[in-house]
Design an enzyme around this catalytic site. Structure first.
Site, mmCIF file in Angstrom:
data_model
loop_
_atom_site.group_PDB
_atom_site.id
_atom_site.type_symbol
_atom_site.label_atom_id
_atom_site.label_comp_id
_atom_site.label_asym_id
_atom_site.label_seq_id
_atom_site.Cartn_x
_atom_site.Cartn_y
_atom_site.Cartn_z
ATOM 1 N N ALA A 112 -2.912 -48.316 6.088
ATOM 2 C CA ALA A 112 -1.521 -48.535 5.692
ATOM 3 C C ALA A 112 -0.572 -48.640 6.876
ATOM 4 C CB ALA A 112 -1.070 -47.398 4.772
ATOM 5 N N GLY A 125 -6.599 -50.772 -1.335
ATOM 6 C CA GLY A 125 -6.861 -51.493 -2.568
ATOM 7 C C GLY A 125 -5.648 -52.188 -3.150
ATOM 8 N N ASP A 168 -11.525 -49.496 1.344
ATOM 9 C CA ASP A 168 -11.818 -48.548 2.415
ATOM 10 C C ASP A 168 -12.437 -47.256 1.895
ATOM 11 O OD1 ASP A 168 -9.452 -47.616 1.242
ATOM 12 O OD2 ASP A 168 -8.236 -47.926 3.035
ATOM 13 N N ASN A 204 -6.831 -40.102 -7.303
ATOM 14 C CA ASN A 204 -5.907 -40.414 -6.212
ATOM 15 C C ASN A 204 -4.904 -39.276 -6.080
ATOM 16 O OD1 ASN A 204 -7.072 -43.063 -6.875
ATOM 17 N ND2 ASN A 204 -5.530 -43.859 -5.478
ATOM 18 N N GLY A 243 -9.819 -39.439 8.671
ATOM 19 C CA GLY A 243 -9.000 -38.832 9.716
ATOM 20 C C GLY A 243 -8.564 -37.426 9.408
ATOM 21 N N ARG A 299 -7.953 -51.421 13.080
ATOM 22 C CA ARG A 299 -8.837 -51.289 14.235
ATOM 23 C C ARG A 299 -9.981 -52.271 14.108
ATOM 24 N NH1 ARG A 299 -10.017 -45.908 13.702
ATOM 25 N NH2 ARG A 299 -11.225 -46.440 11.868
#
Length: 506
Positions: free
Chosen positions: A26, A94, A253, A313, A424, A30
């Site tokens: 977002a 998404g 992802d 979510n 992360g 990379r």
């Protein structure tokens, strides 16, 4: 297939694969290099770039042209380093998409899922097709930014692009089209749209037709691990590279991240893909479409090798990211590690927030919204950066407890032994400790680059170097260390959780 190097394993020569994963999030993207020798994979970052959305008049949009430019820059860096790339995979967030005209040209700019155009549209959809019927058809959680409601918003606005479109492609498929000229849809990214029937793994065309959404623009669906095509000749010439295959990986992802969970075969585990969003769930052999799943607003999304990601979510680190953005704007900047240190010194359990309250969805002055929430719910109001950060981190851990308990009691019917955290957020030791204590069971953190790793290893699977998901996870286990966190003192967590349930109306 061009390969470089060779490594000996028990007298057997195994060629090394150089693979490139484009992982777009977002706020940044990379290009990650993966060097796979048949047993272990080593990863390194070749190129990083900002992925900042742009407000264009009344629309909040993605800068898709800049994204593609930067992706080519990553490939050029590989070429200049003398690397022969054997495969390319692309994963992104998404739901968002681009529309192509009859000539294959992009019409307009893909709109960001946080744009305001879908406000109130979900409720209008329920007036046409009842909510339970939509869930029965799609098995997906109800989020107002789902592709289904974005397209319905275009229809309700009378947007001419909807009828003019010949092809709709989700963002990773759109970027793959820019590279290859091939139009297709990968299943895991399509499964985020609320436009797929998870039983048939095909478009829910009856539902779409009832909502007057055109189905002629939809392409065929491919499973993750499909070779989509090869780089266009013009790109080969521009960058000085060969006909590199572009592979449809777990293009969502989270699908790539879940593939990288280093769980043992047949283990009873839950996973948490921790980043801007927190995606908490379990890997299932088939979709679970039940009233209990609908009531908990869990979702059935596609996974690798025909699996289903039954997940929730949760707002995730977006809240702390937005707090930092506001603090950086009006005070001395502090990095995330500094905020964690401040939080460690703050008073524990001074307040709780439901991180999924709609007020925390949009960008803006997040610290003020947290304080407003605490005032409205008659709790102590955090003031300092450390106090606000601690409230956020504790509340995230408590919401993870809620998610794990819903999985056990209402959806799986069995105990979850361990929570695997990838992404992360797995590097945040304080949050990992909070989570282990809040859920009362072990947390295994890592790998932190789970999304890129899953992307890379699904490429290896597509190229015939990995036999399936079990072997993929074995490669993860031998390639990357993990950290286990055990529950610590329980004082305060149960009372704080009871307060959170009260705030959530449960």
């Amino acid at each position: 297939m061009a390969r470089v190097g060779a490594i000996e394993f028990g007298g057997i020569s195994v060629a090394k694969l150089n693979l490139m994963a484009y992982d777009l999030g977002a706020s940044s993207g990379r290009a990650m290099l993966g060097e796979f020798d048949g047993k272990k994979i080593e990863i390194s970052e070749l190129h990083r770039f900002l992925n900042e959305p742009v407000q264009l008049c009344r629309r909040f949009c993605w800068d898709i042209q800049r994204e593609f430019f930067e992706m080519k820059a990553g490939l050029l860096k590989a070429q200049r380093a003398g690397l022969k790339i054997d495969g390319i995979g692309i994963d992104t967030w998404g739901v968002d998409f681009g529309l192509l005209n009859k000539n294959g040209d992009l019409m307009g700019i893909p709109v960001h899922y946080r744009d305001s155009r879908t406000e109130g549209v979900m409720e209008k959809a329920f007036e046409i097709v009842p909510k339970d019927k939509i869930f029965e058809e799609t098995g997906l959680a109800f989020m107002n930014f789902n592709t289904l409601y974005q397209l319905l918003a275009m229809r309700l606005e009378g947007d001419p692009a909807l009828d003019a479109a010949r092809t709709m492609l989700f963002v990773p498929d759109l970027l793959a089209y820019f590279f290859t000229g091939e139009m297709a849809t990968e299943y895991t990214i399509a499964s985020t749209s609320q436009m797929i029937n998870p039983r048939t793994r095909d478009w829910a065309k009856d539902l779409l037709e009832k909502l007057n959404i055109p189905t002629g623009m939809l392409t065929g669906i491919q499973p993750a691990g499909t070779v989509r095509g090869h780089l266009l000749g013009q790109i080969q010439e521009e960058l000085g590279v060969g006909a590199i295959p572009v592979i449809a990986v777990g293009s969502h992802d989270t699908a790539s991240a879940v593939a990288s969970v280093p769980a043992q075969k047949d283990a009873t585990f839950a996973y948490l893909s921790s980043g801007t969003w927190s995606l908490l769930g379990a890997e299932m052999p088939h979709p679970v479409i039940s009233p209990e799943v609908m009531a908990a607003n869990y979702t059935n999304e596609g996974g690798i090798s025909g699996t289903t990601r039954l997940l929730k979510n949760i707002m995730g680190l977006w809240i702390i990211q937005e707090c930092k953005r506001e603090w950086d704007r009006r005070a001395d900047a502090v990095d995330f590690a500094g905020l964690v240190k401040m939080a460690e010194g703050a008073k524990p359990f001074m307040a709780q927030i439901d991180v999924d309250d709609p007020r925390f969805m949009a960008p803006g002055n997040m610290p003020a919204r947290i304080q407003e929430y605490c005032r409205e719910t008659h709790q102590e109001v955090p003031q300092s950066r450390g106090e606000i950060s601690r409230v956020v981190y504790e509340s995230l851990a408590l919401k993870y407890r809620w998610g794990v308990e819903r999985l056990e009691k209402d959806l799986l019917g069995k105990h979850v032994d361990v929570l695997h955290i990838v992404g992360g957020g797995s590097k945040n030791e304080m949050l990992n400790k909070f989570t282990a204590s809040a859920i009362g069971r072990p947390v295994v953190a890592g790998p932190s680059e789970g999304t890129a790793i899953g992307n890379l290893l699904v490429q290896a699977m597509a190229l015939g170097e990995i036999s399936g998901l079990d072997q993929l996870r074995e490669v993860v286990r031998v390639s990357f260390p993990t950290q286990e966190y055990l529950p610590e003192r329980q004082e305060g967590w149960d009372d704080a959780y009871a307060n959170l349930l009260k705030l959530m109306g449960e």
